[in-house]
Design an enzyme around this catalytic site. Structure first.
Site, PDB file in Angstrom:
ATOM      1  N   LYS A 202       0.823  -1.220   0.000  1.00  0.00           N
ATOM      2  CA  LYS A 202       0.000   0.000   0.000  1.00  0.00           C
ATOM      3  C   LYS A 202       0.851   1.261   0.000  1.00  0.00           C
ATOM      4  O   LYS A 202       2.020   1.256   0.371  1.00  0.00           O
ATOM      5  CB  LYS A 202      -1.006  -0.041   1.148  1.00  0.00           C
ATOM      6  N   ARG A 237      -3.425  -9.993   5.180  1.00  0.00           N
ATOM      7  CA  ARG A 237      -3.870 -10.130   3.788  1.00  0.00           C
ATOM      8  C   ARG A 237      -2.765  -9.608   2.881  1.00  0.00           C
ATOM      9  O   ARG A 237      -2.456  -8.419   2.923  1.00  0.00           O
ATOM     10  CB  ARG A 237      -5.167  -9.318   3.622  1.00  0.00           C
TER      11      ARG A 237
HETATM   12  N1  HH2 Z   1      -7.467  -3.953   0.928  1.00  0.00           N
HETATM   13  C1  HH2 Z   1      -7.845  -4.023  -0.351  1.00  0.00           C
HETATM   14  C2  HH2 Z   1      -8.965  -4.764  -0.741  1.00  0.00           C
HETATM   15  N2  HH2 Z   1      -9.671  -5.467   0.166  1.00  0.00           N
HETATM   16  N3  HH2 Z   1     -10.017  -6.140   2.403  1.00  0.00           N
HETATM   17  C3  HH2 Z   1      -9.660  -6.100   3.688  1.00  0.00           C
HETATM   18  N4  HH2 Z   1     -10.351  -6.780   4.605  1.00  0.00           N
HETATM   19  N5  HH2 Z   1      -8.589  -5.349   4.110  1.00  0.00           N
HETATM   20  C4  HH2 Z   1      -7.821  -4.621   3.265  1.00  0.00           C
HETATM   21  O1  HH2 Z   1      -6.875  -3.942   3.704  1.00  0.00           O
HETATM   22  C5  HH2 Z   1      -8.177  -4.655   1.864  1.00  0.00           C
HETATM   23  C6  HH2 Z   1      -9.304  -5.431   1.467  1.00  0.00           C
HETATM   24  C7  HH2 Z   1      -7.061  -3.272  -1.391  1.00  0.00           C
HETATM   25  O2  HH2 Z   1      -5.985  -4.046  -1.865  1.00  0.00           O
HETATM   26  P1  HH2 Z   1      -6.020  -4.840  -3.264  1.00  0.00           P
HETATM   27  O3  HH2 Z   1      -7.081  -5.892  -3.252  1.00  0.00           O
HETATM   28  O4  HH2 Z   1      -4.655  -5.350  -3.552  1.00  0.00           O
HETATM   29  O5  HH2 Z   1      -6.306  -3.746  -4.340  1.00  0.00           O
HETATM   30  P2  HH2 Z   1      -7.605  -3.347  -5.159  1.00  0.00           P
HETATM   31  O6  HH2 Z   1      -8.660  -2.950  -4.185  1.00  0.00           O
HETATM   32  O7  HH2 Z   1      -7.135  -2.187  -6.015  1.00  0.00           O
HETATM   33  O8  HH2 Z   1      -8.037  -4.539  -5.955  1.00  0.00           O
END
Ligand code: HH2
Length: 257
Positions: A202, A237
């Protein structure tokens, strides 16, 4: 928890696993790397992102969840804010609803309870479209904790039993807020649920001087994962499962020594 983003636009791996076949191969690779849970998402929640339609999100995640449920016993989590997506994925064998809006939609609550699914309740200020416009808190830990505790009570009242809480790193928080959340992560234990945290790659890591702004942000992610574990997180995660698993093994060994 290994991340499987079936999206064209996720902030760090958008487009890499957008077709079902490459998403499935990626997911199976994460299982081999030692993921204990897979989190499958079909809608990016990066700052400024637009929502996707129900049909499009189903088209993205359903084939991946169906194939994974048939191929592995690793618990599957569905990263969605849409009750219809959660319902279909739970029907196909997913066991966890990961909702970045904290089950704010009453129907999401009902779907989760009806399937006796576990839930991840996350804190977010605003929506992905708006969340990073000058986020401000009087007391970030107190306010996030209060929100999570209220949502946990509501979920329990609706019959959801197995609940984890997540302070939502990067969701309506400045870099300083994210650092404070990690430093004080142990304070979320008093909510009485396992704590899940998602620092992986992040932007608050990239904001530190000398850290990689682009690419993997791997070292920063590993540091954040280890700090989280030492501060009591039950689940981290991450995108980079193999490296994180090895780093967390050291944290576990230290905690148990
Ligand atoms: N972060 C993201 C998405 N879902 N869910 C939880 N519980 N906690 C988090 O910190 C979290 C989440 C964002 O990360 P990512 O899935 O890699 O990116 P994107 O939302 O752009 O797909």
């Amino acid at each position: 928890m290994g991340i499987v983003n079936v999206t064209p636009d996720s902030f760090s791996d958008g487009g890499r696993y957008f077709d079902s076949r490459s998403a499935l191969a990626h997911a199976l690779g994460l299982i081999e790397e030692g993921a204990d849970i897979l989190d499958i998402g079909g809608e990016s929640s990066r700052p400024g992102s637009d929502p996707v339609s129900l049909d499009e999100e189903l088209r993205r995640v359903v084939p991946v969840v169906r194939a994974l449920a048939g191929a592995s016993d690793v618990p599957l989590s569905i990263d969605t804010t849409k009750p219809e997506v959660a319902e279909e994925c739970l029907r196909l064998g997913a066991r966890i609803v990961n909702d970045i809006t904290g089950l704010r939609d009453p129907e999401m609550m009902r779907v989760t309870a009806r399937h006796s699914a576990a839930a991840v309740i996350m804190h977010m200020r605003g929506t992905p479209k708006t969340m990073q416009s000058e986020p401000a808190y009087g007391d970030v830990i107190g306010e996030v904790k209060q929100f999570l505790a209220e949502r946990v009570s509501a979920a329990r009242a609706a019959g959801v039993r197995d609940i984890s809480v997540d302070p939502g790193i990067g969701f309506g928080k400045t870099a300083a807020h994210n650092l404070e959340i990690l430093r004080r992560l142990d304070e979320f234990q008093s909510i009485g649920c396992p704590v899940l945290v998602g620092p992986s790659r992040k932007s608050f890591l990239g904001s530190l001087k000398g850290q990689q702004e682009t690419g993997g942000r791997l070292e920063g992610t590993l540091a954040a994962a280890v700090i989280s574990a030492m501060k009591g997180a039950s689940v981290v995660r991450v995108h980079d499962v193999d490296a994180c698993r090895r780093a967390l093994q050291v944290a576990d060994a230290v905690r148990q020594s």
